[in-house]
Write a protein that holds these residues in place. Structure first.
Motif, PDB file in Angstrom:
ATOM      1  N   ASP A  40       0.835  -1.199   0.000  1.00  0.00           N
ATOM      2  CA  ASP A  40       0.000   0.000   0.000  1.00  0.00           C
ATOM      3  C   ASP A  40       0.864   1.242   0.000  1.00  0.00           C
ATOM      4  OD1 ASP A  40      -2.375  -1.212  -0.146  1.00  0.00           O
ATOM      5  OD2 ASP A  40      -2.873  -1.082   1.985  1.00  0.00           O
ATOM      6  N   LYS A  41       1.943   1.201   0.806  1.00  0.00           N
ATOM      7  CA  LYS A  41       2.809   2.373   0.899  1.00  0.00           C
ATOM      8  C   LYS A  41       3.437   2.680  -0.450  1.00  0.00           C
ATOM      9  CE  LYS A  41       3.741   3.280   5.566  1.00  0.00           C
ATOM     10  NZ  LYS A  41       4.562   4.120   6.399  1.00  0.00           N
ATOM     11  N   PHE A  42       3.888   1.619  -1.129  1.00  0.00           N
ATOM     12  CA  PHE A  42       4.492   1.824  -2.449  1.00  0.00           C
ATOM     13  C   PHE A  42       3.457   2.380  -3.416  1.00  0.00           C
ATOM     14  CE2 PHE A  42       8.194  -0.883  -1.425  1.00  0.00           C
ATOM     15  CZ  PHE A  42       9.141   0.001  -1.886  1.00  0.00           C
ATOM     16  N   GLU A  43       2.248   1.779  -3.331  1.00  0.00           N
ATOM     17  CA  GLU A  43       1.193   2.223  -4.209  1.00  0.00           C
ATOM     18  C   GLU A  43       0.896   3.695  -3.962  1.00  0.00           C
ATOM     19  OE1 GLU A  43      -2.240  -0.497  -4.304  1.00  0.00           O
ATOM     20  OE2 GLU A  43      -3.386   1.316  -4.721  1.00  0.00           O
ATOM     21  N   ALA A  44       0.821   4.059  -2.678  1.00  0.00           N
ATOM     22  CA  ALA A  44       0.519   5.447  -2.327  1.00  0.00           C
ATOM     23  C   ALA A  44       1.650   6.363  -2.775  1.00  0.00           C
ATOM     24  CB  ALA A  44       0.314   5.571  -0.827  1.00  0.00           C
ATOM     25  N   TYR A  45       2.888   5.836  -2.669  1.00  0.00           N
ATOM     26  CA  TYR A  45       4.052   6.634  -3.077  1.00  0.00           C
ATOM     27  C   TYR A  45       3.972   6.970  -4.564  1.00  0.00           C
ATOM     28  CZ  TYR A  45       8.978   7.679  -3.928  1.00  0.00           C
ATOM     29  OH  TYR A  45      10.150   8.273  -4.308  1.00  0.00           O
ATOM     30  N   PHE A  46       3.676   5.943  -5.365  1.00  0.00           N
ATOM     31  CA  PHE A  46       3.598   6.182  -6.802  1.00  0.00           C
ATOM     32  C   PHE A  46       2.355   7.001  -7.144  1.00  0.00           C
ATOM     33  CE2 PHE A  46       6.423   2.415  -6.860  1.00  0.00           C
ATOM     34  CZ  PHE A  46       7.508   3.091  -7.378  1.00  0.00           C
ATOM     35  N   ALA A  47       1.284   6.753  -6.363  1.00  0.00           N
ATOM     36  CA  ALA A  47       0.069   7.543  -6.597  1.00  0.00           C
ATOM     37  C   ALA A  47       0.356   9.012  -6.336  1.00  0.00           C
ATOM     38  CB  ALA A  47      -1.057   7.053  -5.691  1.00  0.00           C
ATOM     39  N   HIS A  48       1.141   9.285  -5.278  1.00  0.00           N
ATOM     40  CA  HIS A  48       1.440  10.686  -4.988  1.00  0.00           C
ATOM     41  C   HIS A  48       2.335  11.281  -6.071  1.00  0.00           C
ATOM     42  CE1 HIS A  48       3.323  14.123  -2.704  1.00  0.00           C
ATOM     43  NE2 HIS A  48       2.043  14.394  -2.719  1.00  0.00           N
ATOM     44  N   HIS A  49       3.241  10.447  -6.620  1.00  0.00           N
ATOM     45  CA  HIS A  49       4.064  10.933  -7.729  1.00  0.00           C
ATOM     46  C   HIS A  49       3.178  11.333  -8.902  1.00  0.00           C
ATOM     47  CE1 HIS A  49       8.348  10.919  -7.090  1.00  0.00           C
ATOM     48  NE2 HIS A  49       8.164   9.939  -6.230  1.00  0.00           N
ATOM     49  N   SER A  50       2.242  10.438  -9.261  1.00  0.00           N
ATOM     50  CA  SER A  50       1.453  10.747 -10.445  1.00  0.00           C
ATOM     51  C   SER A  50       0.502  11.907 -10.169  1.00  0.00           C
ATOM     52  CB  SER A  50       0.705   9.510 -10.950  1.00  0.00           C
ATOM     53  OG  SER A  50      -0.162   9.047  -9.956  1.00  0.00           O
ATOM     54  N   THR A  51      -0.109  11.954  -8.963  1.00  0.00           N
ATOM     55  CA  THR A  51      -1.003  13.090  -8.701  1.00  0.00           C
ATOM     56  C   THR A  51      -0.205  14.385  -8.637  1.00  0.00           C
ATOM     57  OG1 THR A  51      -0.909  12.572  -6.357  1.00  0.00           O
ATOM     58  CG2 THR A  51      -2.902  11.913  -7.530  1.00  0.00           C
ATOM     59  N   SER A  52       0.997  14.342  -8.061  1.00  0.00           N
ATOM     60  CA  SER A  52       1.821  15.556  -8.012  1.00  0.00           C
ATOM     61  C   SER A  52       2.145  16.012  -9.425  1.00  0.00           C
ATOM     62  CB  SER A  52       3.134  15.299  -7.273  1.00  0.00           C
ATOM     63  OG  SER A  52       2.895  14.913  -5.963  1.00  0.00           O
ATOM     64  N   ALA A  53       2.504  15.049 -10.273  1.00  0.00           N
ATOM     65  CA  ALA A  53       2.878  15.390 -11.643  1.00  0.00           C
ATOM     66  C   ALA A  53       1.693  16.015 -12.369  1.00  0.00           C
ATOM     67  CB  ALA A  53       3.357  14.141 -12.377  1.00  0.00           C
ATOM     68  N   ILE A  54       0.529  15.380 -12.241  1.00  0.00           N
ATOM     69  CA  ILE A  54      -0.647  15.874 -12.963  1.00  0.00           C
ATOM     70  C   ILE A  54      -1.107  17.206 -12.378  1.00  0.00           C
ATOM     71  CG2 ILE A  54      -3.058  15.386 -13.503  1.00  0.00           C
ATOM     72  CD1 ILE A  54      -2.175  12.359 -13.463  1.00  0.00           C
ATOM     73  N   ASP A  55      -1.190  17.253 -11.036  1.00  0.00           N
ATOM     74  CA  ASP A  55      -1.654  18.491 -10.392  1.00  0.00           C
ATOM     75  C   ASP A  55      -0.782  19.678 -10.771  1.00  0.00           C
ATOM     76  OD1 ASP A  55      -3.686  17.208  -9.237  1.00  0.00           O
ATOM     77  OD2 ASP A  55      -2.975  17.347  -7.169  1.00  0.00           O
ATOM     78  N   SER A  56       0.550  19.462 -10.745  1.00  0.00           N
ATOM     79  CA  SER A  56       1.427  20.606 -11.006  1.00  0.00           C
ATOM     80  C   SER A  56       1.292  21.052 -12.460  1.00  0.00           C
ATOM     81  CB  SER A  56       2.881  20.258 -10.666  1.00  0.00           C
ATOM     82  OG  SER A  56       3.259  19.062 -11.270  1.00  0.00           O
ATOM     83  N   LEU A  57       1.069  20.073 -13.373  1.00  0.00           N
ATOM     84  CA  LEU A  57       0.869  20.453 -14.774  1.00  0.00           C
ATOM     85  C   LEU A  57      -0.446  21.222 -14.930  1.00  0.00           C
ATOM     86  CD1 LEU A  57       2.034  20.272 -17.579  1.00  0.00           C
ATOM     87  CD2 LEU A  57       0.798  18.148 -17.923  1.00  0.00           C
ATOM     88  N   VAL A  58      -1.492  20.730 -14.240  1.00  0.00           N
ATOM     89  CA  VAL A  58      -2.793  21.413 -14.311  1.00  0.00           C
ATOM     90  C   VAL A  58      -2.669  22.834 -13.770  1.00  0.00           C
ATOM     91  CG1 VAL A  58      -5.120  21.447 -13.324  1.00  0.00           C
ATOM     92  CG2 VAL A  58      -4.195  19.329 -14.275  1.00  0.00           C
ATOM     93  N   ARG A  59      -1.928  22.983 -12.666  1.00  0.00           N
ATOM     94  CA  ARG A  59      -1.729  24.316 -12.090  1.00  0.00           C
ATOM     95  C   ARG A  59      -1.060  25.258 -13.091  1.00  0.00           C
ATOM     96  NH1 ARG A  59      -1.971  25.090  -6.291  1.00  0.00           N
ATOM     97  NH2 ARG A  59      -2.595  23.122  -5.361  1.00  0.00           N
ATOM     98  N   LEU A  60      -0.065  24.726 -13.820  1.00  0.00           N
ATOM     99  CA  LEU A  60       0.618  25.558 -14.812  1.00  0.00           C
ATOM    100  C   LEU A  60      -0.345  25.976 -15.916  1.00  0.00           C
ATOM    101  CD1 LEU A  60       4.139  23.965 -15.328  1.00  0.00           C
ATOM    102  CD2 LEU A  60       3.449  25.858 -13.891  1.00  0.00           C
ATOM    103  N   LEU A  61      -1.208  25.018 -16.318  1.00  0.00           N
ATOM    104  CA  LEU A  61      -2.117  25.310 -17.419  1.00  0.00           C
ATOM    105  C   LEU A  61      -3.269  26.207 -16.973  1.00  0.00           C
ATOM    106  CD1 LEU A  61      -2.156  21.819 -19.131  1.00  0.00           C
ATOM    107  CD2 LEU A  61      -0.915  23.863 -19.813  1.00  0.00           C
ATOM    108  N   GLU A  62      -3.502  26.267 -15.651  1.00  0.00           N
ATOM    109  CA  GLU A  62      -4.570  27.130 -15.157  1.00  0.00           C
ATOM    110  C   GLU A  62      -4.214  28.611 -15.299  1.00  0.00           C
ATOM    111  OE1 GLU A  62      -5.387  25.723 -11.246  1.00  0.00           O
ATOM    112  OE2 GLU A  62      -6.877  24.273 -11.934  1.00  0.00           O
ATOM    113  N   SER A  63      -2.919  28.912 -15.306  1.00  0.00           N
ATOM    114  CA  SER A  63      -2.511  30.301 -15.564  1.00  0.00           C
ATOM    115  C   SER A  63      -1.662  30.308 -16.832  1.00  0.00           C
ATOM    116  CB  SER A  63      -1.739  30.869 -14.379  1.00  0.00           C
ATOM    117  OG  SER A  63      -0.685  30.004 -14.031  1.00  0.00           O
ATOM    118  N   PRO A  64      -2.339  30.121 -17.990  1.00  0.00           N
ATOM    119  CA  PRO A  64      -1.601  29.844 -19.237  1.00  0.00           C
ATOM    120  C   PRO A  64      -0.666  30.971 -19.657  1.00  0.00           C
ATOM    121  CG  PRO A  64      -3.935  30.205 -19.684  1.00  0.00           C
ATOM    122  CD  PRO A  64      -3.781  30.208 -18.208  1.00  0.00           C
ATOM    123  N   PHE A  65      -1.100  32.212 -19.448  1.00  0.00           N
ATOM    124  CA  PHE A  65      -0.271  33.320 -19.918  1.00  0.00           C
ATOM    125  C   PHE A  65       1.048  33.365 -19.147  1.00  0.00           C
ATOM    126  CE2 PHE A  65       0.985  37.818 -20.097  1.00  0.00           C
ATOM    127  CZ  PHE A  65       1.052  37.957 -21.469  1.00  0.00           C
TER     128      PHE A  65
END
Lengths: 222, 365
Positions: free
Chosen positions: B60-85
């Motif tokens: 579970d810990k490994f799963e959560a670790y990778f899940a946090h990696h992917s959510t961090s990656a996606i979230d940070s990209l979404v944040r960048l795209l939220e302020s496109p200019f």
């Protein structure tokens, strides 16, 4: 559960927030910490949370000597302590559910377990139907209950609350206190900082009284 | 843990009746709360809790670790795209900083490629005295061709030379108007290069000059050598410039990440208070840096592509004028991927520096 031995905290500017504090808290106990603002209540809580290190003396929490704890161990230590703040410290960029889920995500629980435990905690504070809302639209009492749900969702052995009823009217404070009492009944050690004398009288629990950084009272209300 | 104080032992929950039973708790809203827990999956008693927590399975810990990696990656990209200019501005800055050294590198690589083609065909032109007859020149040619340090010798007679000149220069009429052929007979000597050592070339030049029929010897490759040296110098300068601009990218990303950290200060404090480790807190910001770098790298590829398209048609026309089949060479697929990866890595490093400078300072107080 908690033991303070000769604990002093002096800040860099020379102000002595706590001087020579001695007390012990048994597992499963519920007690209050009182005193005027600046008497050292928050400092004492921060010492337990490892947000500050004592200048002198020894603090033992759940068998851990806090002086011997390295910085890298502190996050794991904090996961066993639930904290409730006067100003809730909720995050308004996410839903109630996600606020409560935060400690579990950090601890690395599976998605399934997180959903189950968050809903149980929200149900406990009667906010299950509001899990999808942003906490900013909730009332002060509801926000505080979200804060409590977040504090207990990881099933901590100990719960610290710093003025949890500070901004609430008596009826809502009573509600919050009832919640704390329920958690105490299932064995959680609870320490609440409050300067609400009426509340202390009603609760009739052990009280640690601080005056200018010194422990002047330890026992049921005088 | 035993306390000596009587008041403490007197307050143990086990030795006194439950406070929940006391009538003073009968406030109406409080009562509504107390009724509900029966429905909730009640938390286990406190004594078991430590055990429950340590039972979080490693999987579970490994799963959560990778899940946090992917959510961090996606979230940070979404944040960048939220302020496109704002993000586009940062991406452009990075893209320009990446594109400039890359374009110079491509340019020098092409020149070097061009130089190598010329070096392969480098010749020593041996100009004969005007009075030298074709027969004498032919004799010289066969003699030279047997030398070990010479690969090939071609004799171009004055008449042949004139024909070639007429054909290539387009000055046929002018040439025709000349009273006599001004061109000398020429031996085109292709040396057998032993690592192109300058000493060997010089001795060849000397021995060729020793023949009384030889008027002059021209080393066509000398300037190619100089060009080569210039290319090496140019490449060094490109790397130096690239290094400086990479430093600029580090600073830009570091500053951007610092602002992002300040914006999310509250969140960082709460996460640290509920037991988030430094690397947990840092992860979304490191991904943000990575996205800045990769985005900048991709944008740089676009800029390079446009520039390449713009320049290559001109280069092709120029090459056609020189009757060369030279074509401008781009970065290619792997080169492009390397460029994007390098930019991403630079972004990540910039974020890392900012994170571990500023994040450590944010501690709950």
């Amino acid at each position: 559960m908690i033991r303070f031995e000769n604990v002093s905290k002096r800040y860099d500017n020379g102000f002595e927030s706590l001087s020579r504090i001695n007390f012990a808290v048994e597992p499963g106990e519920m007690l209050f910490l009182t005193g005027h603002s600046g008497a050292g209540k928050s400092t004492l809580m921060k010492l337990i949370m490892q947000m500050e290190r004592p200048s002198n003396g020894q603090i033992t929490v759940d068998g851990h000597d806090l002086n011997r704890m390295s910085n890298s161990q502190i996050p794991y230590y904090r996961r066993n302590i639930g904290v409730v703040f006067q100003n809730h410290q909720l995050l308004f960029d996410r839903s109630v559910f996600d606020n409560v889920a935060l400690p579990l995500q950090i601890a690395g629980l599976s998605h399934h377990d997180i959903g189950r435990r968050v809903r149980a905690a929200l149900d406990k504070v009667s906010l299950l139907e509001k899990e999808r809302l942003n906490p900013i639209v909730l009332s002060g009492g509801e926000q505080q209950r979200v804060g409590i749900a977040r504090a207990v969702v990881n099933k901590p052995t100990m719960l610290l609350a710093d003025e949890p009823t500070g901004n609430l009217d008596p009826e809502l404070s009573e509600e919050i206190m009832t919640l704390f009492r329920q958690f105490n009944e299932i064995g959680v050690t609870i320490m609440i900082a409050s300067h609400d004398v009426e509340l202390l009288k009603r609760m009739n629990k052990r009280i640690l009284g601080l005056v200018e950084g010194k422990l002047v009272h330890d026992g049921v209300l005088w | 843990m035993k306390s000596k104080r009587p008041s403490v032992t007197g307050n143990r929950p086990s030795t006194r009746p439950s406070t929940g039973a006391r009538p003073s708790t009968g406030a109406s809203r409080g009562a509504s709360v107390t009724r509900r827990p029966e429905r909730a999956p009640a938390p286990e008693p406190a004594r078991q809790q430590g055990a429950v927590q340590s039972k979080i399975r490693l999987a579970d810990k490994f799963e959560a670790y990778f899940a946090h990696h992917s959510t961090s990656a996606i979230d940070s990209l979404v944040r960048l795209l939220e302020s496109p200019f704002q993000s586009l501005m940062t991406w452009l800055v990075i893209a320009i900083a990446v594109a400039i050294p890359a374009a110079l590198y491509i340019g020098f690589a092409n020149l070097q490629h061009l130089g190598e083609t010329w070096e392969g065909s480098s010749q020593v032109s041996v100009f004969l005295r005007p009075e030298t007859t074709d027969a004498r020149a032919e004799e010289m040619r066969t003699k030279l061709a047997t030398r070990a340090d010479i690969a090939k010798v071609i004799y171009v007679s004055p008449a042949q030379g004139l024909e070639e000149f007429k054909a290539q220069s387009g000055l046929g009429e002018v040439v025709d108007s000349l009273e006599k052929n001004p061109l000398p007979g020429t031996l085109l000597v292709t040396p057998r290069l032993q690592n192109g050592s300058d000493a060997a070339i010089t001795s060849l030049e000397q021995s060729l000059l020793a023949d009384p029929a030889v008027a002059d010897v021209r080393l066509d490759m000398q300037w190619v050598k100089r060009l080569q040296q210039l290319m090496v110098l140019g490449k060094k300068m490109v790397f130096g410039l690239g290094g400086l601009l990479a430093l600029g990218v580090l600073l830009v990303i570091g500053n951007t990440i610092r602002l992002a950290i300040e914006n999310r200060r509250d969140e960082i404090l709460v996460v640290k208070l509920v037991g988030g480790t430094d690397s947990y807190v840092a992860r979304p910001f490191l991904y943000t840096g990575l996205w800045y770098g990769i985005g900048g790298g991709l944008l740089a590829l676009v800029i390079l592509g446009i520039g390449f398209f713009w320049v290559s048609s001109t280069v092709n026309q120029l090459a056609a004028l020189y009757q060369s089949n030279f074509r401008l060479q781009g970065l290619g697929f792997f080169g492009s991927m390397q460029l994007v990866l390098l930019a991403g890595l630079t972004g990540w490093v910039g974020a890392w520096i900012a994170v571990f400078k500023h994040l450590i300072q944010i501690q709950p107080r």
